[in-house]
Design a protein around this motif. Structure first.
Motif, PDB file in Angstrom:
ATOM      1  N   GLU A  10       6.341  51.988  -1.074  1.00 33.84           N
ATOM      2  CA  GLU A  10       5.987  52.120   0.336  1.00 33.84           C
ATOM      3  C   GLU A  10       5.271  50.873   0.848  1.00 33.84           C
ATOM      4  OE1 GLU A  10       4.110  55.891   1.380  1.00 33.84           O
ATOM      5  OE2 GLU A  10       5.104  56.774  -0.367  1.00 33.84           O
ATOM      6  N   LEU A  11       4.435  50.287   0.006  1.00 40.95           N
ATOM      7  CA  LEU A  11       3.767  49.043   0.381  1.00 40.95           C
ATOM      8  C   LEU A  11       4.805  47.946   0.572  1.00 40.95           C
ATOM      9  CD1 LEU A  11       1.233  47.287   0.812  1.00 40.95           C
ATOM     10  CD2 LEU A  11       1.275  46.846  -1.637  1.00 40.95           C
ATOM     11  N   LYS A  12       5.763  47.882  -0.346  1.00 41.39           N
ATOM     12  CA  LYS A  12       6.815  46.871  -0.232  1.00 41.39           C
ATOM     13  C   LYS A  12       7.614  47.051   1.059  1.00 41.39           C
ATOM     14  CE  LYS A  12       7.342  46.374  -5.202  1.00 41.39           C
ATOM     15  NZ  LYS A  12       8.209  46.632  -6.354  1.00 41.39           N
ATOM     16  N   GLU A  13       7.873  48.309   1.437  1.00 40.31           N
ATOM     17  CA  GLU A  13       8.631  48.579   2.654  1.00 40.31           C
ATOM     18  C   GLU A  13       7.825  48.257   3.910  1.00 40.31           C
ATOM     19  OE1 GLU A  13       9.830  52.657   2.506  1.00 40.31           O
ATOM     20  OE2 GLU A  13      11.005  52.353   0.671  1.00 40.31           O
ATOM     21  N   ARG A  14       6.559  48.630   3.907  1.00 41.10           N
ATOM     22  CA  ARG A  14       5.733  48.493   5.102  1.00 41.10           C
ATOM     23  C   ARG A  14       5.112  47.108   5.254  1.00 41.10           C
ATOM     24  NH1 ARG A  14       3.760  53.851   7.058  1.00 41.10           N
ATOM     25  NH2 ARG A  14       4.836  55.387   5.816  1.00 41.10           N
ATOM     26  N   SER A  15       4.939  46.430   4.133  1.00 42.74           N
ATOM     27  CA  SER A  15       4.319  45.105   4.171  1.00 42.74           C
ATOM     28  C   SER A  15       4.989  44.199   3.140  1.00 42.74           C
ATOM     29  CB  SER A  15       2.817  45.239   3.882  1.00 42.74           C
ATOM     30  OG  SER A  15       2.159  44.047   4.148  1.00 42.74           O
ATOM     31  N   PRO A  16       6.268  43.914   3.363  1.00 42.72           N
ATOM     32  CA  PRO A  16       7.034  43.184   2.355  1.00 42.72           C
ATOM     33  C   PRO A  16       6.499  41.788   2.045  1.00 42.72           C
ATOM     34  CG  PRO A  16       8.292  43.380   4.394  1.00 42.72           C
ATOM     35  CD  PRO A  16       7.062  44.219   4.553  1.00 42.72           C
ATOM     36  N   LYS A  17       5.989  41.088   3.038  1.00 40.56           N
ATOM     37  CA  LYS A  17       5.483  39.729   2.793  1.00 40.56           C
ATOM     38  C   LYS A  17       4.249  39.769   1.895  1.00 40.56           C
ATOM     39  CE  LYS A  17       7.195  37.614   7.029  1.00 40.56           C
ATOM     40  NZ  LYS A  17       6.834  36.968   8.291  1.00 40.56           N
ATOM     41  N   VAL A  18       3.339  40.685   2.179  1.00 36.87           N
ATOM     42  CA  VAL A  18       2.124  40.800   1.368  1.00 36.87           C
ATOM     43  C   VAL A  18       2.484  41.206  -0.051  1.00 36.87           C
ATOM     44  CG1 VAL A  18      -0.020  42.109   1.047  1.00 36.87           C
ATOM     45  CG2 VAL A  18       0.610  41.276   3.316  1.00 36.87           C
ATOM     46  N   ALA A  19       3.350  42.199  -0.193  1.00 38.59           N
ATOM     47  CA  ALA A  19       3.759  42.664  -1.517  1.00 38.59           C
ATOM     48  C   ALA A  19       4.416  41.533  -2.312  1.00 38.59           C
ATOM     49  CB  ALA A  19       4.700  43.857  -1.392  1.00 38.59           C
ATOM     50  N   LYS A  27       4.055  38.290  -1.896  1.00 39.52           N
ATOM     51  CA  LYS A  27       3.067  37.256  -2.232  1.00 39.52           C
ATOM     52  C   LYS A  27       2.180  37.700  -3.384  1.00 39.52           C
ATOM     53  CE  LYS A  27       2.981  34.670   2.040  1.00 39.52           C
ATOM     54  NZ  LYS A  27       3.564  33.455   1.518  1.00 39.52           N
TER      55      LYS A  27
END
Length: 110
Positions: A17-26, A28
């Motif tokens: 879910e983190l990858k989906e919602r915040s792909p750039k942060v995940a 990095k």
């Protein structure tokens, strides 16, 4: 969610879910973690032992389990792990003791 359990191994599945919602942060973070564990002069086995000790001071059960498994695969022993945990415990306790001066100072100021 009605379950009061804070940590379950299955909860890690939600990291997607983190990858989906915040792909750039995940991405990095994953790149950063890869660089930390796969480059540099400290051998991977030692990095994993450091990670085990740090995971015990941060209190992350997911990290403890993951890094113990990696360390074991690299030939690490239980005795080494337990020694690293006691080093972490000594530093955590030492930090509490050394920070006592802040309590002393605060008390004297008031």
């Amino acid at each position: 969610m009605s379950d009061d359990t804070l940590y379950k191994k299955s909860y890690l599945n939600r990291l997607g879910e983190l990858k989906e919602r915040s792909p750039k942060v995940a991405a990095k973070f994953m790149q950063f973690e890869h660089e930390v564990f796969n480059t540099g002069t400290i051998p991977p086995k030692i990095k994993e032992l450091i990670a085990i000790a740090v995971a015990h001071t941060t209190g992350c059960p997911y990290c403890i389990e993951a890094h113990v498994a990696k360390y074991k695969k690299l030939g690490g022993t239980m005795d080494e792990i337990l020694e690293a945990v006691t080093v972490a415990a000594a530093l955590k306790a030492g930090a509490a003791i050394s920070h006592s001066v802040n309590a002393i100072n605060a008390f004297e100021r008031e």
